[in-house]
Design an enzyme around this catalytic site. Structure first.
Site, PDB file in Angstrom:
ATOM      1  N   VAL A 111      44.385  32.347  36.324  1.00  0.00           N
ATOM      2  CA  VAL A 111      43.733  33.641  36.554  1.00  0.00           C
ATOM      3  C   VAL A 111      44.704  34.606  37.212  1.00  0.00           C
ATOM      4  O   VAL A 111      45.354  34.262  38.201  1.00  0.00           O
ATOM      5  CB  VAL A 111      42.484  33.468  37.459  1.00  0.00           C
ATOM      6  CG1 VAL A 111      41.816  34.799  37.728  1.00  0.00           C
ATOM      7  CG2 VAL A 111      41.505  32.480  36.844  1.00  0.00           C
ATOM      8  N   CYS A 112      44.798  35.803  36.659  1.00  0.00           N
ATOM      9  CA  CYS A 112      45.640  36.852  37.235  1.00  0.00           C
ATOM     10  C   CYS A 112      44.743  37.800  38.023  1.00  0.00           C
ATOM     11  O   CYS A 112      44.090  38.683  37.461  1.00  0.00           O
ATOM     12  CB  CYS A 112      46.377  37.594  36.126  1.00  0.00           C
ATOM     13  SG  CYS A 112      47.490  38.849  36.755  1.00  0.00           S
ATOM     14  N   LEU A 113      44.663  37.556  39.309  1.00  0.00           N
ATOM     15  CA  LEU A 113      43.868  38.386  40.209  1.00  0.00           C
ATOM     16  C   LEU A 113      44.712  38.587  41.460  1.00  0.00           C
ATOM     17  O   LEU A 113      45.082  37.617  42.127  1.00  0.00           O
ATOM     18  CB  LEU A 113      42.541  37.688  40.538  1.00  0.00           C
ATOM     19  CG  LEU A 113      41.537  38.451  41.387  1.00  0.00           C
ATOM     20  CD1 LEU A 113      41.089  39.740  40.697  1.00  0.00           C
ATOM     21  CD2 LEU A 113      40.327  37.576  41.689  1.00  0.00           C
ATOM     22  N   ARG A 117      47.001  36.138  44.808  1.00  0.00           N
ATOM     23  CA  ARG A 117      48.456  36.028  44.865  1.00  0.00           C
ATOM     24  C   ARG A 117      48.990  36.893  45.998  1.00  0.00           C
ATOM     25  O   ARG A 117      48.716  36.638  47.165  1.00  0.00           O
ATOM     26  CB  ARG A 117      49.055  36.454  43.526  1.00  0.00           C
ATOM     27  CG  ARG A 117      48.647  35.598  42.353  1.00  0.00           C
ATOM     28  CD  ARG A 117      49.320  36.057  41.078  1.00  0.00           C
ATOM     29  NE  ARG A 117      49.616  37.476  41.081  1.00  0.00           N
ATOM     30  CZ  ARG A 117      49.370  38.324  40.103  1.00  0.00           C
ATOM     31  NH1 ARG A 117      48.800  37.900  39.029  1.00  0.00           N
ATOM     32  NH2 ARG A 117      49.673  39.595  40.194  1.00  0.00           N
TER      33      ARG A 117
END
Length: 183
Positions: A111-113, A117
């Site tokens: 997941v790119c959130l 990060r």
């Protein structure tokens, strides 16, 4: 100083006697904070949290999200959360268990959130992460993709993107990739 150790030992004995001789497991700071976060959850009706290993294992849980608007309306998407003992100083590890055609979720479930990060801060909590995941389904972001092909289609041809999402959610192929039904 010696008296202090005797008091601590007496407290430990009393705790063991209260639990029928079974030593009580000391909770980590991460477990304590997570327990607080979970007790204060305020999720939308379209989100649900479950503990597949039982309530004794709060550090591993699943969240289902069923968007009530946008391209992903009617789909149900499952996420696994693994929380570190040093939470909240480290973001939870989140994986999408549902294969989904999405610019911000790759086919392996990463997941790119941003808040998972570089923008994670200890003041954030599980509620914030779940709302962030929900927001990915109501407002997919083509500017920071993990699935570059889906992002390009969203950016260049939103009608085709919508058609691809519907086909994937109904259980079918988008290009060479098969998606199981999630509606």
């Amino acid at each position: 100083m010696i008296k202090l150790f005797k008091v601590k030992e007496k407290q430990r004995e009393l705790a063991e006697n209260a639990s029928n001789g079974v030593p009580t497991k000391k909770q980590s700071a991460g477990e304590l904070r997570l327990h607080k976060d979970i007790s204060e959850l305020n999720l939308p009706k379209s989100c649900n949290i479950t503990f597949p290993n039982g309530k004794d294992d709060l550090m591993n849980f699943e969240v289902s999200i069923r968007p009530d608007e946008g391209y992903y309306l009617g789909g149900t998407f499952y996420f696994s959360f693994t929380v570190s003992p040093i939470y909240p100083h480290e973001a939870p590890k989140v994986k999408c268990k549902t294969k989904v055609y999405h610019p911000n979720i790759d086919l392996e479930g990463n997941v790119c959130l941003n808040i998972l990060r570089e923008d994670w801060k200890p003041v954030l909590n599980i509620n914030t992460v779940i709302y962030g995941l929900y927001h990915l389904f109501t407002e997919p972001n083509d500017e920071d993709p993990l699935n570059h092909e889906a992002a390009a289609v969203l950016r260049d041809n939103p009608k085709l993107f919508e058609s691809n999402v519907r086909r994937a959610m109904a259980g079918g192929y988008v290009g060479q990739t098969f998606f199981a039904r999630c509606m």
